[in-house]
Design an enzyme around this catalytic site. Sequence first.
Site, PDB file in Angstrom:
ATOM      1  CG  HIS A  75      48.112  40.982  40.603  1.00  0.00           C
ATOM      2  ND1 HIS A  75      49.326  41.243  41.189  1.00  0.00           N
ATOM      3  CD2 HIS A  75      48.074  39.628  40.447  1.00  0.00           C
ATOM      4  CE1 HIS A  75      49.997  40.105  41.367  1.00  0.00           C
ATOM      5  NE2 HIS A  75      49.251  39.120  40.940  1.00  0.00           N
ATOM      6  CG  ASN A 148      53.885  37.848  42.192  1.00  0.00           C
ATOM      7  OD1 ASN A 148      53.238  38.780  41.700  1.00  0.00           O
ATOM      8  ND2 ASN A 148      53.390  36.638  42.344  1.00  0.00           N
TER       9      ASN A 148
HETATM   10 FE1  HDD Z   1      49.065  36.312  37.489  1.00  0.00          FE
HETATM   11  C1  HDD Z   1      47.619  39.316  36.893  1.00  0.00           C
HETATM   12  C2  HDD Z   1      51.943  37.875  38.538  1.00  0.00           C
HETATM   13  C3  HDD Z   1      50.355  33.297  38.464  1.00  0.00           C
HETATM   14  C4  HDD Z   1      46.427  34.753  36.081  1.00  0.00           C
HETATM   15  N1  HDD Z   1      49.657  38.215  37.692  1.00  0.00           N
HETATM   16  C5  HDD Z   1      48.914  39.322  37.401  1.00  0.00           C
HETATM   17  C6  HDD Z   1      49.663  40.501  37.680  1.00  0.00           C
HETATM   18  C7  HDD Z   1      50.877  40.102  38.155  1.00  0.00           C
HETATM   19  C8  HDD Z   1      50.878  38.652  38.148  1.00  0.00           C
HETATM   20  C9  HDD Z   1      52.020  40.986  38.603  1.00  0.00           C
HETATM   21  C10 HDD Z   1      49.160  41.919  37.524  1.00  0.00           C
HETATM   22  C11 HDD Z   1      49.583  42.523  36.224  1.00  0.00           C
HETATM   23  C12 HDD Z   1      49.127  43.954  36.165  1.00  0.00           C
HETATM   24  O1  HDD Z   1      49.677  44.762  36.924  1.00  0.00           O
HETATM   25  O2  HDD Z   1      48.233  44.227  35.383  1.00  0.00           O
HETATM   26  N2  HDD Z   1      50.766  35.714  38.397  1.00  0.00           N
HETATM   27  C13 HDD Z   1      51.867  36.495  38.648  1.00  0.00           C
HETATM   28  C14 HDD Z   1      52.972  35.658  39.035  1.00  0.00           C
HETATM   29  C15 HDD Z   1      52.522  34.371  39.038  1.00  0.00           C
HETATM   30  C16 HDD Z   1      51.144  34.408  38.621  1.00  0.00           C
HETATM   31  C17 HDD Z   1      54.362  36.147  39.369  1.00  0.00           C
HETATM   32  C18 HDD Z   1      53.255  33.124  39.371  1.00  0.00           C
HETATM   33  C19 HDD Z   1      54.394  32.835  38.864  1.00  0.00           C
HETATM   34  N3  HDD Z   1      48.481  34.383  37.342  1.00  0.00           N
HETATM   35  C20 HDD Z   1      49.175  33.287  37.784  1.00  0.00           C
HETATM   36  C21 HDD Z   1      48.468  32.090  37.367  1.00  0.00           C
HETATM   37  C22 HDD Z   1      47.366  32.496  36.676  1.00  0.00           C
HETATM   38  C23 HDD Z   1      47.394  33.938  36.673  1.00  0.00           C
HETATM   39  C24 HDD Z   1      48.927  30.676  37.654  1.00  0.00           C
HETATM   40  C25 HDD Z   1      46.287  31.707  35.997  1.00  0.00           C
HETATM   41  C26 HDD Z   1      46.414  30.505  35.567  1.00  0.00           C
HETATM   42  N4  HDD Z   1      47.296  36.929  36.705  1.00  0.00           N
HETATM   43  C27 HDD Z   1      46.390  36.108  36.149  1.00  0.00           C
HETATM   44  C28 HDD Z   1      45.241  36.846  35.495  1.00  0.00           C
HETATM   45  C29 HDD Z   1      45.632  38.329  35.744  1.00  0.00           C
HETATM   46  C30 HDD Z   1      46.924  38.204  36.529  1.00  0.00           C
HETATM   47  C31 HDD Z   1      43.901  36.401  35.937  1.00  0.00           C
HETATM   48  C32 HDD Z   1      44.604  39.253  36.367  1.00  0.00           C
HETATM   49  C33 HDD Z   1      44.624  40.502  35.546  1.00  0.00           C
HETATM   50  C34 HDD Z   1      45.425  40.192  34.403  1.00  0.00           C
HETATM   51  O3  HDD Z   1      45.930  38.933  34.512  1.00  0.00           O
HETATM   52  O4  HDD Z   1      45.635  40.931  33.467  1.00  0.00           O
HETATM   53  O5  HDD Z   1      45.182  36.562  34.151  1.00  0.00           O
END
Ligand code: HDD
Length: 710
Positions: A75, A148
């Site tokens: 993202h 999402n």
């Molecule tokens: Fe995630 C960012 C949504 C599964 C780990 N995720 C991130 C963002 C969104 C989502 C919208 C961007 C937020 C922003 O605008 O700063 N992610 C989802 C959804 C998931 C999902 C709807 C499934 C239901 N994500 C998911 C899993 C993991 C992560 C299974 C790790 C185990 N997601 C992250 C992250 C991020 C992230 C690596 C990257 C930047 C942040 O968090 O702040 O931690």
Amino acid sequence: MDKKMINEKSKEEQLEKFHEDPEREFLTTNQGVRVNNTDISLKAGERGPTLLEDFHFREKLTHFDHERIPERVVHARGSGAHGFFQVYEPMTEYTSAKFLQDPNKKTPVFVRFSTVVGFRGSADTVRDVRGFAVKFYTEDGNYDLVGNNMPVFFIQDAIKFPDLVHAIKPEQDNQIPQASAAHDTFWDFVSCHHENAHMIMWVLSDRALPRSYRMMEGFGVNTFRFVNAEGKGRFIKFHWKPMLGIHSLVWDETQKIAGKDPDFNRRDLWDAIEMGAYPEFELGVQILEEEDEFKFDFDILDPTKLWPEEDVPIKWIGKMTLDRNPDNFFAETEQVAFCPANVVPGIDFSNDPLLQGRLFSYLDTQLIRLGGPNFQEIPVNRALAPVANNQREGYNRMTINKGKTSYFPNTVGDGKPRPASAEEGGYVHYMEKVEGKIIRSRSEKFKDFFSQAKLFWNSMSQPEKEHIIEAFHFEIGKVKDKKIRQAVVDMFNNVDGDLAVEIAKGVGVSAPAQKGGSPVAKESPNLSQERSERNVKNTIKTRKIAIIVADGYDHKDLSQVMQALEAGGARADIISKFQGMLKSSDGQEIEVDKNYRTTESVLYDAVYIPGGKENVETLKKHGDAIHFVNEAFRHCKPLGATGEGVELFKAAHLPDIKLAGKSSADKVVSDKGVVTARNEGDRSSFNESFTIAIAQHRHWNREKKEQVPA
Ligand code: HDD
């Protein structure tokens, strides 16, 4: 800040305190010393070396050298907006969350929409999932709904997330391709993990190509809980419904936009808010009683499954309005830190194994991305509710904690700050009974990978099915390893045999030896964008219309259509070969907004050609004007022409389209989204028909669109 005083302006007022004064006259160093010269470094002699004592030079360069922070690991590319949320009626029966009680209360929010795979500078219109993250600054503290634009996910367990992301990101040897799933490692991963099947159907559908962030649905994806004041819990799933309907671009168009305007969705969101056309979304919840947990043929904790609306209806509980653009992209949109673990009393988690991992990952990633444990002090992340605890120090600590104590319990500091009871608003985790052996396993129902993928396929309209097949042809066609291409075909034979045959046809591998498929025959029409009752098709608000014009145009014609479009809330651009002024047949003037070099049909929702003999004779000689019409036709967009303007459509050879003739028999002809009128008396009914065609968004019934040369 006093809890009770939170209103829709509270966050803006809080941020105000951090604003730099843009009116400031003099340039200074970071120490506030006025700078006398910022163009020439201090040197020993005119041609001599630069001196170390030039503190302004050193400070300027050092700051610049440290300006970048790591982008989000997923993202990375996103756009943010401020706004507020208002609940329709008290949700007391289901949850004690304070921001969901009082319909008069406006809770400030910050939203960030994003793509997932691309780097920070990648294009907006790639085929991808879109992030839909909302931070509610509530009186109980910050609540983050990190969702999402698709209701399910690729994998069932967070432990696989690094594998998924490594597979979909550019390949590790050469960093190719950018912002795309169309490569070997991703499809290798997919075909090794059949639990992806349902999500892949969504990603290859039109949902992955939103026309606008303002026109896509949002989903919390994971199962959460509402808990009321009596401690009764219920399972829930969150939904966001766009008030402008759910609309998408077409694949060929998205790829062209990625070159012509990589900021397409970002610009659209920004412009809409600047114009006062505030994006609005309704919040909905599916609510499930705990005793119904095992009633379904899927596990409600499985994030690759949705809850069909036919089984669990959505209750629409409030509305979010985005009414303010950020002042500074980096300070707000880049530094905002969302985390699904940021909940408030009344909202709790479920044991969904993907959610459980997410609860850990976000805070962890923010520690590295934002440089330490004090990122919640960054203005956009600050709660409006008072913050008081014994956490101290760390990089970039802003708060000046007064007093002697930073521990609990204490007597020196009068025992404060102390934990709050539930009645005092202390967060009490839901008292779920949990029993079991320590084991690496999931419940049996998690193993049904194909039923809901089939439900999705069954629910699509015919054009949507064709788009999915074309998407497979692109994605799998780009995979070099034939064995992976075959494995994907064989995998989707478990969803639908005909689909597998169609995929195989386009990608040079064998159709499955035996046609397979899931036996599911059910449909759920709201899964389809086209069939969904939420796909609003009665407004042209904020649609962009290209009007192609040359000298000698019919001014009356042009102005009456422009008036009708503007009255409906659409925006029109006058496009011609050159910028500057154009003269109409009766000597009036109009200013050109864009020339053929600065714009393209892919950047518009519809095209209109006004009358005027000289106008059309000139346009017929402009290859760019003909291309504009042809390309818009190919992308199934509404086309309108009046008077001699109809001649340009003739010159474009639109296949099998009926156009208005000069006789009174065919005054206004509307055929597959192409609306034409020859005679002056027919203009008001032209406006009406053209408006209806634009509101429709796209006209998929143009069977012969492939035959146009664009
Ligand atoms: Fe995630 C960012 C949504 C599964 C780990 N995720 C991130 C963002 C969104 C989502 C919208 C961007 C937020 C922003 O605008 O700063 N992610 C989802 C959804 C998931 C999902 C709807 C499934 C239901 N994500 C998911 C899993 C993991 C992560 C299974 C790790 C185990 N997601 C992250 C992250 C991020 C992230 C690596 C990257 C930047 C942040 O968090 O702040 O931690």
